[in-house]
Design an enzyme around this catalytic site. Structure first.
Site, mmCIF file in Angstrom:
data_model
loop_
_atom_site.group_PDB
_atom_site.id
_atom_site.type_symbol
_atom_site.label_atom_id
_atom_site.label_comp_id
_atom_site.label_asym_id
_atom_site.label_seq_id
_atom_site.Cartn_x
_atom_site.Cartn_y
_atom_site.Cartn_z
ATOM 1 N N SER A 193 -9.858 -0.609 6.885
ATOM 2 C CA SER A 193 -9.264 -0.500 5.549
ATOM 3 C C SER A 193 -8.559 -1.735 5.009
ATOM 4 C CB SER A 193 -8.300 0.676 5.505
ATOM 5 O OG SER A 193 -9.038 1.849 5.361
ATOM 6 N N LYS A 241 0.852 -1.203 0.000
ATOM 7 C CA LYS A 241 0.000 0.000 0.000
ATOM 8 C C LYS A 241 0.882 1.245 0.000
ATOM 9 C CE LYS A 241 -3.975 1.900 2.576
ATOM 10 N NZ LYS A 241 -4.854 1.722 3.736
ATOM 11 N N SER A 282 -9.691 1.515 2.669
ATOM 12 C CA SER A 282 -8.887 2.297 1.757
ATOM 13 C C SER A 282 -7.800 1.497 1.050
ATOM 14 C CB SER A 282 -8.238 3.451 2.520
ATOM 15 O OG SER A 282 -7.349 2.937 3.502
#
Ligand code: GLN
Length: 487
Positions: A179, A80, A155
């Site tokens: 997330s 990420k 996310s």
């Protein structure tokens, strides 16, 4: 696509070590697949192809010489874009950090490198991890590989979408309020938020420090245990990291839920929970009961206040964390010749941050301001304590608590982005684990009209072993690929 792209990380490592698969061939075919489908999915912000192929060749050489290799030997992993990677652009999906090249690696990144994994690239996400759909990215939204019209969740949407579409074999995400688990659920993958303090946050660009953890997003439960075994463990560089000896979580992959006591809080099936989601989760509970687990429906009243308490705390912490991005110390700077500090500062922040991030900074600043602090922030912290106590009491009786990961199915891109409250409501079942610091895993448990549904399992602090045991038993007996579609 070559069938080894569908293999799990565990299987890739076995094949590489047995000299049955060249890392370079496998990594090259991951990039080939990216070349074919990434334009439709948009999971990546940055690709690190040259570095990856170089690393792959190095590992192949070491394998040939029969040298010792790491636990993730050769496996292609997606990271990420809020975790610092030395010399590799780390944007947090924000214009503010569009040109940020960190001078050091996050501890988790160091650890996955040490175990000889190969980083494929940096993944799309909601800007500064604020969102549940990956639509709030400066670089544009990611699409759900299960249905391209839908959001992949957020996310960590890029991470989950890449694993689900075999553009990476493993991924790292971060979870402040859901997330990791939300995109894992929406993309039919496995996602784990570890206990607070188990995985180092050093080098994770902060959103809300008291809530977030880094964790794995994987194709199955075994890979999840494998990756957690590599990244967990004490780090002196993170003061909240717990000084516990490193564990091998693979030993908890036990196909047995006999006498496991499951609590099912009715608040996790509150208003707005879609019928097929609830049905699929209840079916999963019955299936576990069929294998010897016991269950009981319970009520945790304080959960009614979890979502507002979470948003007040998360926004307050973020308003303070994001104060450093002013274009002078950190971040995007507008080309402006003016020497008026205040004007330049405001302009940098106005143009550098996206709309949702600014909304949260403003609301967080408000909640912390004199006169409102007691009414909002302090009250939210008190609720947090109540929720913690409710969970402690529940865990005196139950080994794990289960419910849906999200109350809803993956929704259409554009459907909720204009309505922040509707978007925030998606997190109602995931935020309790962050407020209390307990570990929580999401595993696939069914479909509705082809869209995936996630089962969330929570355990007491540092009892990831229980999560793996229940999740592994479910996967082993019912197989994620064979799950029912509720039409
Ligand atoms: N959707 C939640 C939020 O926007 C959680 C985000 C996260 O876990 N990073 O705050």
């Amino acid at each position: 696509m070559p069938n080894y792209l569908e293999l799990s990380a565990y299987e890739i490592v076995e094949k590489v070590k047995a000299h049955e698969l060249r890392v370079e061939d496998y990594i090259a075919s991951l990039y080939e697949r990216i070349g074919k489908i990434e334009k439709e999915i948009h999971a990546y912000i940055t690709l690190t192809k040259e570095l990856a192929l170089k690393k792959a060749r190095e590992i192949d050489k070491r394998i040939k010489k029969r040298e010792k290799v790491g636990k993730l030997c050769g496996v292609g992993i997606a990271v990420k874009d809020n975790m610092c990677t030395k010399g590799i652009r780390t944007t947090c999906a924000s214009h503010m950090l569009e040109d940020f090249f960190p001078p050091y690696d996050a501890t988790v990144v160091e650890r996955i490198y040490d175990e000889d994994s190969v980083m494929i690239g940096k993944m799309n996400m909601d800007e500064f991890a604020m969102g549940s759909s990956t639509e709030h990215s400066y670089f544009g939204p990611t699409h759900n590989p299960c249905d391209l019209r839908m959001v992949p969740g957020g996310s960590s949407g890029g991470s989950a979408a890449a694993v689900a579409s075999s553009m990476a074999t493993l991924a790292l995400g971060s979870d402040t309020g859901g997330s990791i688990r939300c995109p894992a659920s929406f993309c039919s993958t496995v996602g784990l938020k570890p206990t607070y303090g188990l995985v180092s946050r050093y080098g994770l660009i902060a959103y809300a420090n008291s809530l977030e953890q880094i964790g794995p997003i994987t194709k199955d439960v075994r890979d999840c245990a494998l990756l957690l075994s590599c990244i967990a463990g004490h780090d002196p560089l993170d003061s909240t990291s717990v000084n516990k000896p490193q564990e091998d979580y693979m030993k908890y992959l036990i196909d047995d839920v006999d006498e496991v006591n499951i609590g099912v809080p009715c608040e996790l099936f509150g208003e707005g929970t879609q019928e097929h989601v609830a049905k699929s989760v209840w079916d999963a509970v019955s299936k576990l009961e069929g294998l010897g687990a016991g269950y009981e429906e319970i009520s945790l009243k304080s959960l009614h206040y979890a979502l507002p308490a979470y948003y007040i705390i998360a926004m307050s912490e973020s308003s303070s964390n994001l104060a450093r991005y002013d274009g002078l110390r950190y971040g995007y700077r507008v080309p402006d010749k003016s020497y008026d500090w205040s004007t330049v500062f405001s302009k940098n922040r106005r143009l550098g941050f996206g709309f949702e991030v600014k909304r949260r900074i403003i609301l967080g600043t408000f909640a912390l301001s004199a006169g409102y602090y007691d009414e909002y922030y302090l009250k939210a912290q008190k609720i947090r304590t109540l929720i913690k106590r409710d969970f402690e009491t529940a865990f005196e009786k139950f080994d794990v608590l289960v419910g849906p990961t999200l109350p809803v199915l993956p929704f259409r891109i554009g459907e909720k982005v204009e309505d922040p409250l509707e978007m925030y409501m998606c997190d109602v079942d995931t935020v309790p684990a962050n407020l209390t610091g307990i570990p929580s895993i999401s595993i696939p448990c069914g479909f509705s009209k082809g869209l995936p549904i996630g089962l969330q399992i929570m355990a007491p602090p540092f009892r990831e072993d229980l999560l793996f045991r229940v999740a592994f038993t479910f996967q082993k007996n019912f197989g994620f690929a064979r799950l029912k579609d509720y039409e």
